[in-house]
Structure formats: structure tokens, C-alpha cells
Scaffold this motif. Structure first.
Motif, PDB file in Angstrom:
ATOM      1  N   ARG A  61       0.816  -1.221   0.000  1.00 20.84           N
ATOM      2  CA  ARG A  61       0.000   0.000   0.000  1.00 20.84           C
ATOM      3  C   ARG A  61       0.848   1.267   0.000  1.00 20.84           C
ATOM      4  O   ARG A  61       0.461   2.280  -0.583  1.00 20.84           O
ATOM      5  CB  ARG A  61      -0.928   0.000   1.220  1.00 20.84           C
ATOM      6  CG  ARG A  61      -2.066  -1.010   1.176  1.00 20.84           C
ATOM      7  CD  ARG A  61      -3.180  -0.548   0.230  1.00 20.84           C
ATOM      8  NE  ARG A  61      -3.761   0.712   0.642  1.00 20.84           N
ATOM      9  CZ  ARG A  61      -4.739   0.839   1.533  1.00 20.84           C
ATOM     10  NH1 ARG A  61      -5.223  -0.251   2.117  1.00 20.84           N
ATOM     11  NH2 ARG A  61      -5.225   2.014   1.832  1.00 20.84           N
ATOM     12  N   LEU A  62       1.988   1.213   0.665  1.00 20.73           N
ATOM     13  CA  LEU A  62       2.803   2.415   0.824  1.00 20.73           C
ATOM     14  C   LEU A  62       3.856   2.599  -0.268  1.00 20.73           C
ATOM     15  O   LEU A  62       4.337   3.709  -0.481  1.00 20.73           O
ATOM     16  CB  LEU A  62       3.523   2.390   2.183  1.00 20.73           C
ATOM     17  CG  LEU A  62       2.665   2.339   3.446  1.00 20.73           C
ATOM     18  CD1 LEU A  62       3.552   2.472   4.679  1.00 20.73           C
ATOM     19  CD2 LEU A  62       1.605   3.441   3.441  1.00 20.73           C
ATOM     20  N   LYS A  63       4.193   1.543  -0.957  1.00 21.48           N
ATOM     21  CA  LYS A  63       5.358   1.538  -1.837  1.00 21.48           C
ATOM     22  C   LYS A  63       5.351   2.652  -2.871  1.00 21.48           C
ATOM     23  O   LYS A  63       6.385   3.274  -3.142  1.00 21.48           O
ATOM     24  CB  LYS A  63       5.462   0.186  -2.544  1.00 21.48           C
ATOM     25  CG  LYS A  63       6.770  -0.040  -3.268  1.00 21.48           C
ATOM     26  CD  LYS A  63       6.870  -1.498  -3.691  1.00 21.48           C
ATOM     27  CE  LYS A  63       8.281  -1.848  -4.094  1.00 21.48           C
ATOM     28  NZ  LYS A  63       8.429  -3.287  -4.389  1.00 21.48           N
ATOM     29  N   TYR A  64       4.196   2.934  -3.462  1.00 21.26           N
ATOM     30  CA  TYR A  64       4.147   3.912  -4.537  1.00 21.26           C
ATOM     31  C   TYR A  64       3.572   5.257  -4.118  1.00 21.26           C
ATOM     32  O   TYR A  64       3.202   6.071  -4.967  1.00 21.26           O
ATOM     33  CB  TYR A  64       3.397   3.327  -5.740  1.00 21.26           C
ATOM     34  CG  TYR A  64       4.255   2.319  -6.466  1.00 21.26           C
ATOM     35  CD1 TYR A  64       5.235   2.723  -7.358  1.00 21.26           C
ATOM     36  CD2 TYR A  64       4.121   0.961  -6.205  1.00 21.26           C
ATOM     37  CE1 TYR A  64       6.049   1.799  -8.004  1.00 21.26           C
ATOM     38  CE2 TYR A  64       4.940   0.028  -6.842  1.00 21.26           C
ATOM     39  CZ  TYR A  64       5.899   0.461  -7.747  1.00 21.26           C
ATOM     40  OH  TYR A  64       6.714  -0.449  -8.374  1.00 21.26           O
ATOM     41  N   LEU A  65       3.527   5.508  -2.806  1.00 20.34           N
ATOM     42  CA  LEU A  65       3.260   6.868  -2.340  1.00 20.34           C
ATOM     43  C   LEU A  65       4.496   7.720  -2.597  1.00 20.34           C
ATOM     44  O   LEU A  65       5.578   7.212  -2.881  1.00 20.34           O
ATOM     45  CB  LEU A  65       2.934   6.863  -0.852  1.00 20.34           C
ATOM     46  CG  LEU A  65       1.674   6.111  -0.400  1.00 20.34           C
ATOM     47  CD1 LEU A  65       1.525   6.214   1.115  1.00 20.34           C
ATOM     48  CD2 LEU A  65       0.430   6.641  -1.091  1.00 20.34           C
ATOM     49  N   SER A  66       4.336   9.022  -2.473  1.00 18.85           N
ATOM     50  CA  SER A  66       5.510   9.877  -2.582  1.00 18.85           C
ATOM     51  C   SER A  66       6.482   9.539  -1.462  1.00 18.85           C
ATOM     52  O   SER A  66       6.106   8.965  -0.435  1.00 18.85           O
ATOM     53  CB  SER A  66       5.112  11.354  -2.482  1.00 18.85           C
ATOM     54  OG  SER A  66       4.677  11.659  -1.160  1.00 18.85           O
ATOM     55  N   TRP A  67       7.748   9.905  -1.655  1.00 20.56           N
ATOM     56  CA  TRP A  67       8.766   9.611  -0.646  1.00 20.56           C
ATOM     57  C   TRP A  67       8.352  10.189   0.703  1.00 20.56           C
ATOM     58  O   TRP A  67       8.481   9.530   1.735  1.00 20.56           O
ATOM     59  CB  TRP A  67      10.115  10.186  -1.085  1.00 20.56           C
ATOM     60  CG  TRP A  67      11.190   9.948  -0.085  1.00 20.56           C
ATOM     61  CD1 TRP A  67      11.934   8.815   0.073  1.00 20.56           C
ATOM     62  CD2 TRP A  67      11.651  10.864   0.920  1.00 20.56           C
ATOM     63  NE1 TRP A  67      12.822   8.963   1.115  1.00 20.56           N
ATOM     64  CE2 TRP A  67      12.665  10.211   1.649  1.00 20.56           C
ATOM     65  CE3 TRP A  67      11.295  12.174   1.269  1.00 20.56           C
ATOM     66  CZ2 TRP A  67      13.340  10.833   2.702  1.00 20.56           C
ATOM     67  CZ3 TRP A  67      11.967  12.782   2.320  1.00 20.56           C
ATOM     68  CH2 TRP A  67      12.974  12.109   3.028  1.00 20.56           C
ATOM     69  N   GLU A  68       7.842  11.427   0.707  1.00 15.72           N
ATOM     70  CA  GLU A  68       7.465  12.075   1.964  1.00 15.72           C
ATOM     71  C   GLU A  68       6.320  11.347   2.645  1.00 15.72           C
ATOM     72  O   GLU A  68       6.336  11.141   3.870  1.00 15.72           O
ATOM     73  CB  GLU A  68       7.085  13.542   1.715  1.00 15.72           C
ATOM     74  CG  GLU A  68       8.220  14.432   1.247  1.00 15.72           C
ATOM     75  CD  GLU A  68       8.484  14.336  -0.251  1.00 15.72           C
ATOM     76  OE1 GLU A  68       9.439  14.985  -0.734  1.00 15.72           O
ATOM     77  OE2 GLU A  68       7.747  13.609  -0.946  1.00 15.72           O
ATOM     78  N   GLU A  69       5.307  10.954   1.877  1.00 15.43           N
ATOM     79  CA  GLU A  69       4.155  10.247   2.457  1.00 15.43           C
ATOM     80  C   GLU A  69       4.570   8.885   3.003  1.00 15.43           C
ATOM     81  O   GLU A  69       4.132   8.464   4.073  1.00 15.43           O
ATOM     82  CB  GLU A  69       3.068  10.075   1.394  1.00 15.43           C
ATOM     83  CG  GLU A  69       2.373  11.348   0.984  1.00 15.43           C
ATOM     84  CD  GLU A  69       1.382  11.098  -0.138  1.00 15.43           C
ATOM     85  OE1 GLU A  69       0.178  11.347   0.076  1.00 15.43           O
ATOM     86  OE2 GLU A  69       1.808  10.639  -1.215  1.00 15.43           O
ATOM     87  N   ARG A  70       5.397   8.195   2.268  1.00 11.12           N
ATOM     88  CA  ARG A  70       5.877   6.881   2.683  1.00 11.12           C
ATOM     89  C   ARG A  70       6.614   6.970   4.012  1.00 11.12           C
ATOM     90  O   ARG A  70       6.371   6.198   4.939  1.00 11.12           O
ATOM     91  CB  ARG A  70       6.830   6.358   1.600  1.00 11.12           C
ATOM     92  CG  ARG A  70       6.550   4.987   1.109  1.00 11.12           C
ATOM     93  CD  ARG A  70       7.368   4.640  -0.109  1.00 11.12           C
ATOM     94  NE  ARG A  70       8.739   5.126  -0.120  1.00 11.12           N
ATOM     95  CZ  ARG A  70       9.574   4.931  -1.134  1.00 11.12           C
ATOM     96  NH1 ARG A  70       9.181   4.268  -2.197  1.00 11.12           N
ATOM     97  NH2 ARG A  70      10.794   5.394  -1.091  1.00 11.12           N
ATOM     98  N   GLU A  71       7.533   7.911   4.094  1.00  6.54           N
ATOM     99  CA  GLU A  71       8.315   8.087   5.319  1.00  6.54           C
ATOM    100  C   GLU A  71       7.425   8.459   6.497  1.00  6.54           C
ATOM    101  O   GLU A  71       7.613   7.968   7.624  1.00  6.54           O
ATOM    102  CB  GLU A  71       9.389   9.168   5.109  1.00  6.54           C
ATOM    103  CG  GLU A  71      10.489   8.769   4.153  1.00  6.54           C
ATOM    104  CD  GLU A  71      11.391   7.687   4.716  1.00  6.54           C
ATOM    105  OE1 GLU A  71      11.521   7.583   5.947  1.00  6.54           O
ATOM    106  OE2 GLU A  71      11.969   6.932   3.913  1.00  6.54           O
ATOM    107  N   ALA A  72       6.450   9.330   6.249  1.00  5.24           N
ATOM    108  CA  ALA A  72       5.567   9.769   7.324  1.00  5.24           C
ATOM    109  C   ALA A  72       4.718   8.614   7.863  1.00  5.24           C
ATOM    110  O   ALA A  72       4.580   8.449   9.081  1.00  5.24           O
ATOM    111  CB  ALA A  72       4.667  10.905   6.838  1.00  5.24           C
ATOM    112  N   GLN A  73       4.162   7.812   6.971  1.00  2.77           N
ATOM    113  CA  GLN A  73       3.335   6.672   7.391  1.00  2.77           C
ATOM    114  C   GLN A  73       4.173   5.656   8.159  1.00  2.77           C
ATOM    115  O   GLN A  73       3.742   5.121   9.183  1.00  2.77           O
ATOM    116  CB  GLN A  73       2.719   6.000   6.160  1.00  2.77           C
ATOM    117  CG  GLN A  73       1.671   6.835   5.443  1.00  2.77           C
ATOM    118  CD  GLN A  73       0.280   6.642   6.028  1.00  2.77           C
ATOM    119  OE1 GLN A  73       0.118   6.505   7.238  1.00  2.77           O
ATOM    120  NE2 GLN A  73      -0.719   6.626   5.173  1.00  2.77           N
TER     121      GLN A  73
END
Length: 340
Positions: A180-192
């Protein structure tokens, strides 16, 4: 049946199977102008097996894999192998071993085995995580490992309710959340990932990734060092200028650390047309890299694009199947091919 290293006596079926596969390797994996190069991808080599990371080999498995390469194949540093592939001087059964990301266990566990067996390797380093950093996927894995048994409600984070009743449940949750997180933006991925890490309320070790001195240790041991961006973003999700900064910054940082040119690059995630685009190939070429690797499946031939060499992950758990996988993979020349 317990499996021993390839340098020891294999019993029963394994010994018979390997004896039959050895001449096949020589027959169907020629050198010279018809040569093909198999490039293997690793990320971690664990001291012992981990049920939440079933795709990562432990030290014992990695040892017999390297012993097989040393005995039946011709392991070469990637830069040399790529150059000789295009020159038409590659030996038969050529193979190169590569590692992505920069985990400390590459130095602590894998390096002694590589040295003892005599197999060279290339290590692609995401420089932004050195000296105490954590990649987002590791934060997810360790958070779910440490959560108490029961249900984990992640609906406020835009995810689902996960069952954590046993190890199988935890592995399922890891796989679902990473996807689910892999293709979020780098910032969103890190935040989650950081939210999950904070919820587990257990401090994370600062020794997961290599230190700068460990990168130098690999280099001093004769291993190749390549660039892998700073923060391991999906390059296709970035503006061109940001992607170029990620690639160039990792190259410059490593060159400053090592005092020599860094000639090789690995695309994060590495699927052509999905994780990186032709514009990123052009950037890599323009920055002076001599070769680059993707995660497109197959082997490289003299027709392969030097800046998009294919690789694959050897996941097999027995020596004979590992050998068979290498031979079977040899049949498939990875794409894209270079333009003549």
C-alpha cells in the motif's frame, strides 16, 4: 534432509542433481561473443532466518550459494563483467553478485563469507540512510514485529485493521502495508512508516544500516561500491530535477568518501517504465556512470542496454534448485536492449 555447503559432501539427491547440472552449465552457458551475464540481487544476509523476511537468506544459505558460484561459475566484479560482455571476452558461466541499499549485515555477515569463498560483489548504497538511518520498509516490519498480539487498527492512517494473532498474520500485514505504501511519494511513505514506528513505543536500533566506515571497509576489501540515490525514491514519481539531484548527490557523496570515481548505479525498485523512465537512464548516462542495473528479469547479452542491465533474485532453498534457476534464467535475455 539437512543441506550442507557446496564445499562439503552433499548427500543423496542433491549430490546426484548437481553432478548432472555441472556439464549442462558448461554446455549452455558459453563465453566470448555468445556470452551472457547473470547478475544476482541481494539486499540482506541475516545471521539466522527471520519469518518476517522470508525472502532474505541467512548466513548458512548464503554460504552454500556463494560456494556453488565459486565452484561451478565464474564470479566477476560487475564493472569488469559488463566491460568484457561488450568486448566479447566474457568467460563462460559468468555471474556477478550485487547488493542493494546498504545494510550493515552486508559487512558483518556477507563480507566474511564472500572473502572466504573468493566471490567479489558490488554494493549499491542509498547514502541518505548511512550512519544510523532506517528505510521506510524496515520501520514497517519492525513496528509490526513489536506490536502486541491482537488487532491493529490503522484506519486513521488510511490503512486497514490488521490481525496480529501469530507470525503468519504479521507477515500478511507486513506484505499488505508495504504494498500500500510503496508507490506513495517519498514524503508520504516516510511519514506513514514513522507513525507505525512511534506506535510500537520501542526505540529502533541505529545499527541497521552501514556506517560510513563500513562502506570504506567494503571498498578496502576489494569490493565495488555503486550509487543507489540518497533516499531510495521511486524516480518516476519525482520531477526530473529532483531525480537528478538524488542520483548525483549519492554519486558525489560516495566519491568524496572513497576518493575515487563511482562508476555503477542501481535504480531504486528498478522496474523499467514503472519505477524509472528513459529520462532517468539519460541522467545516469550523463552523470558518467559506465553501467547501471535494473530489476528486469533475465540475463544480459552483448545487445543489452549498458545502463539497464537485468538482474534477478535467487530465492531457492536447495543447491540443485538454485543451480537449475541460474541455468533456466540463462534462457531469457532481459529487456530493454540497446539501440544499434
Amino acid at each position: 534432509m539437512e543441506q550442507k555447503g557446496a564445499g562439503e559432501t552433499l548427500q543423496g539427491f542433491e549430490k546426484a542433481a548437481l553432478s548432472m547440472l555441472e556439464p549442462l552449465a558448461s554446455l549452455f552457458w558459453p563465453g566470448g561473443r555468445r556470452a551472457r551475464l547473470s547478475v544476482l540481487i541481494y539486499h540482506r544476509v541475516l545471521p539466522s532466518s527471520d519469518p518476517l523476511m522470508p525472502g532474505e537468506p541467512d548466513a548458512a544459505q548464503f554460504r552454500w550459494q556463494m560456494e556453488l558460484l565459486a565452484r561451478y561459475f565464474n564470479p566477476l566484479p560487475l564493472a569488469e563483467a559488463a566491460r568484457r560482455l561488450w568486448e566479447g571476452t566474457l568467460p563462460p558461466r559468468a555471474v556477478s553478485v550485487t547488493f542493494d541499499d546498504g545494510y550493515a549485515d552486508n559487512v558483518e555477515v556477507a563480507l566474511p563469507i564472500l572473502q572466504q569463498v573468493g566471490v567479489p560483489a558490488t554494493f549499491f548504497i542509498a547514502t541518505g540512510y548511512l550512519d544510523g538511518g532506517w528505510m521506510w520498509n524496515d520501520k514497517v516490519i519492525e513496528a509490526l514485529r513489536r506490536m502486541p498480539d491482537g488487532e491493529l487498527d490503522l484506519t486513521e492512517e488510511g490503512l486497514e485493521v490488521c490481525s496480529l494473532s501469530n507470525t503468519a498474520d504479521r507477515l500478511t500485514a507486513v506484505e499488505q502495508i508495504l504494498a500500500r505504501l510503496k508507490y506513495l511519494s517519498w514524503e508520504e511513505r516516510e511519514a506513514q512508516a514513522q507513525v507505525l514506528a512511534q506506535r510500537c513505543r520501542v526505540p529502533l536500533s541505529n545499527s541497521l544500516m552501514m556506517t560510513s566506515s563500513q562502506v570504506r571497509e567494503l571498498h578496502q576489501a576489494g569490493m565495488e561500491i555503486g550509487a543507489h540515490t540518497r533516499n531510495h525514491p521511486i524516480l518516476a514519481s519525482l520531477a526530473r530535477v529532483s531525480a537528478e539531484q538524488e542520483i548525483a548527490a549519492s554519486k558525489a557523496w560516495l566519491e568524496d568518501l572513497l576518493g575515487e570515481s563511482v562508476r555503477l548505479f542501481a535504480y531504486p525498485n528498478g522496474k523499467p517504465g514503472k519505477d524509472y523512465l528513459q529520462e532517468h537512464v539519460d541522467i545516469v548516462r550523463g552523470l558518467g556512470f559506465e553501467a547501471a542495473v535494473s530489476t528486469a528479469w533475465g540475463v544480459a547479452s552483448s545487445r543489452s542496454d549498458p545502463w539497464q542491465l537485468p538482474r534477478f533474485t535467487p530465492w531457492d532453498r536447495t543447491p540443485s534448485r538454485f543451480m537449475m534457476r541460474l541455468l533456466w534464467n540463462y534462457r531469457s535475455v532481459g529487456v530493454p536492449l540497446r539501440e544499434d
